[in-house]
Design an enzyme around this catalytic site. Structure first.
Site, mmCIF file in Angstrom:
data_model
loop_
_atom_site.group_PDB
_atom_site.id
_atom_site.type_symbol
_atom_site.label_atom_id
_atom_site.label_comp_id
_atom_site.label_asym_id
_atom_site.label_seq_id
_atom_site.Cartn_x
_atom_site.Cartn_y
_atom_site.Cartn_z
ATOM 1 N N ASN A 213 40.399 43.917 36.602
ATOM 2 C CA ASN A 213 39.167 44.245 37.372
ATOM 3 C C ASN A 213 38.610 42.909 37.517
ATOM 4 O O ASN A 213 38.882 42.058 37.306
ATOM 5 C CB ASN A 213 38.373 45.162 36.708
ATOM 6 C CG ASN A 213 37.989 44.793 35.339
ATOM 7 O OD1 ASN A 213 37.114 43.814 35.282
ATOM 8 N ND2 ASN A 213 38.162 45.375 34.480
ATOM 9 N N ASP A 282 40.062 51.399 31.192
ATOM 10 C CA ASP A 282 40.198 52.369 30.643
ATOM 11 C C ASP A 282 41.553 53.082 29.988
ATOM 12 O O ASP A 282 41.696 53.577 29.010
ATOM 13 C CB ASP A 282 39.539 53.393 31.620
ATOM 14 C CG ASP A 282 38.155 53.394 31.695
ATOM 15 O OD1 ASP A 282 37.250 52.864 30.647
ATOM 16 O OD2 ASP A 282 37.857 53.830 32.698
ATOM 17 N N ASP A 311 37.742 53.008 23.077
ATOM 18 C CA ASP A 311 36.402 52.501 23.544
ATOM 19 C C ASP A 311 35.787 51.488 22.305
ATOM 20 O O ASP A 311 35.419 51.933 21.181
ATOM 21 C CB ASP A 311 35.541 53.635 23.758
ATOM 22 C CG ASP A 311 34.238 53.297 24.243
ATOM 23 O OD1 ASP A 311 33.732 52.262 23.978
ATOM 24 O OD2 ASP A 311 33.691 53.912 25.586
HETATM 25 O O1 C5P Z 1 32.478 53.699 29.580
HETATM 26 P P1 C5P Z 1 32.090 52.710 30.494
HETATM 27 O O2 C5P Z 1 33.322 51.736 30.494
HETATM 28 O O3 C5P Z 1 31.420 52.864 31.512
HETATM 29 O O4 C5P Z 1 31.177 52.005 29.329
HETATM 30 C C1 C5P Z 1 30.723 50.498 29.625
HETATM 31 C C2 C5P Z 1 30.284 50.120 28.191
HETATM 32 O O5 C5P Z 1 31.135 49.958 27.328
HETATM 33 C C3 C5P Z 1 30.134 48.552 28.220
HETATM 34 O O6 C5P Z 1 29.314 47.966 27.281
HETATM 35 C C4 C5P Z 1 31.476 48.038 27.873
HETATM 36 O O7 C5P Z 1 31.585 46.676 27.504
HETATM 37 C C5 C5P Z 1 31.915 49.093 26.683
HETATM 38 N N1 C5P Z 1 33.446 49.541 26.757
HETATM 39 C C6 C5P Z 1 33.965 49.210 25.434
HETATM 40 N N2 C5P Z 1 35.424 49.599 25.636
HETATM 41 C C7 C5P Z 1 35.962 50.255 26.428
HETATM 42 C C8 C5P Z 1 35.457 50.512 27.556
HETATM 43 C C9 C5P Z 1 33.743 50.463 27.623
HETATM 44 O O8 C5P Z 1 33.344 48.447 24.855
HETATM 45 N N3 C5P Z 1 37.055 50.588 26.165
#
Ligand code: C5P
Length: 404
Positions: A213, A282, A311
């Site tokens: 990304n 994701d 996550d």
């Molecule tokens: O769910 P989303 O990607 O929007 O969440 C963003 C937050 O979660 C950010 O702080 C990102 O660094 C963290 N994140 C993470 N691991 C993932 C996805 C997001 O630490 N797999």
């Protein structure tokens, strides 16, 4: 806003080939908003002329304790009272030995001895041949100088002007500038360990392609720098970005989300604060192909299967250390709309005490940004500013929350 605006720096040069770097340093200090008064020893003038330093600092260079241009003829007193800091770069082995014994037979050493020790910090940037640097006398002198209240900046390593290779080179002007800026920052995170994740991840499809990304890593790198400036010991787990490592930050480079997870989990065992700025994919391909995926002529795209990445933030925020109150977790949310509602929902979903919202398209790759802090007490806006300025403000906010 420049980082040294309003600061008056006395830049001392002593004898060494690294004097040529002091010209660049002087320029960088002025560019960052400082006023610079150069003082040179006689030996320094063998390497670079006062004319050069005068032109760059826009002030006559001082080099004699008998200089009658000073109305009271006490340059050593005037200089050391006006300064916000004295920086000696390069600082030779001989000059260190002099400082250590409180000798004062030239203007620079006289001024250092005359400085109000509690009010005017003295920073020294050593520069010398590797044998001179590692000599027990030099090491002993630097240790004692630090014990006497000076800040001894590090040395670089690598090829030396003498043809030898090793420790003892003067730090580069950009490094010295960053160290000086850091020196002036408040230290609310002293003694704390901070972990930052930054940048995108790269999920390989085959040996040459992958899913990634547009995250530049700039916000995370700025937070790592700001946390270090605030006195923390910082580990920065970085996805594939081409950004220079902030000074004194321990950087671990990773590529995939799984690698980032493993590196963050290991570092979080020691950390007091985790700031997750990384844009982790994701999904990752269930299986990366060993060979480049070729077109097969059928006109059909290859069947790709994806599995969910862990996550990292949610895992660490719900882990034992965070639950025991030993790890303070901060999340980021890059949204395209409804920032407040989305950020609040994300804070609850991730289980973090503090979530920082920003508008994704307005931040990716940019040098400035605008943040929204969401915690149990409500929301707080940090208006548009450079990422480093915002990072410093965020670090101050985090420090207040972890010290409660
Ligand atoms: O769910 P989303 O990607 O929007 O969440 C963003 C937050 O979660 C950010 O702080 C990102 O660094 C963290 N994140 C993470 N691991 C993932 C996805 C997001 O630490 N797999």
């Amino acid at each position: 806003m420049t980082d040294l605006a309003g600061k008056h720096i006395v830049l001392g040069l002593t004898g060494g080939i690294a004097c040529y770097k002091a010209a660049e340093l002087c320029r960088a200090l002025v560019k960052e908003g400082a006023t610079v008064q150069v003082v040179m020893t006689e030996a320094a003038q063998q390497f670079i002329t006062p004319v050069t330093m005068q032109a760059l600092s826009n002030r006559p260079v001082l080099h004699s304790q008998w200089d009658d241009r000073e109305p009271n003829n006490m340059a050593h007193i005037n200089l050391s009272r006006e300064a916000d800091a004295i920086l000696i770069a390069p600082c030779s082995a001989d000059f260190i030995a002099k400082l250590l014994h409180g000798r004062a037979d030239d203007l620079l050493s006289l001024m250092c001895l005359a400085r109000p020790i509690d009010r005017v910090p003295l920073l020294v940037a050593p520069a010398m041949n590797r044998e001179m640097w590692s000599h027990p006398a030099t090491q002993r002198n630097f240790e004692q100088l630090a014990a006497d209240g000076a800040t001894v900046l590090g040395v670089g390593s690598g090829a030396q002007a003498c043809g030898e290779t090793g420790d003892g080179r003067m730090l580069e002007p950009t490094e010295l500038l960053e160290d000086l800026i850091a020196f002036f920052q408040p230290k609310p995170l002293a003694g704390r360990r901070v972990l930052v994740s930054a940048g995108p991840t790269f999920e390989a499809l085959d040996p040459v392609r992958g899913i990634t990304n547009l995250s530049s890593g700039k916000m995370g790198f700025a937070i790592a720098r700001a946390a270090r400036e605030a006195g923390a010991e910082v580990t920065l787990v970085a996805g594939p970005v081409s950004l220079p490592t902030p000074r004194d930050v321990n950087r671990i480079d990773v590529r995939s989300g799984l690698q980032m997870m493993a590196a963050c989990e290991a570092a979080a065992a020691q950390a007091d604060v985790f700031v997750a700025t990384a844009a982790v994919a994701d999904w990752r391909p269930a299986q990366a192909s060993d060979h480049k995926i070729k077109k097969d002529g059928s006109g059909q795209p290859p069947a790709l299967h994806f599995v969910e990445n862990p996550d990292i933030l949610a895992t660490l925020a719900q882990g034992a250390r965070a639950r025991a109150g030993d790890l303070y977790c901060v999340g980021f949310a890059a949204e395209s709309h409804d920032l407040v509602a989305n950020a609040q929902a994300k804070r609850a979903r991730k289980g973090v005490p503090l979530l920082v919202g920003n508008i994704g398209p307005a931040t990716f790759g940019q040098d400035d940004n605008q943040l929204l802090l969401v915690d149990a007490a409500g929301t707080q806006e940090l208006p548009r500013a450079s990422k480093l300025t915002l990072a410093r403000q965020l670090v101050t906010e985090i420090a207040q929350r972890v010290s409660r």
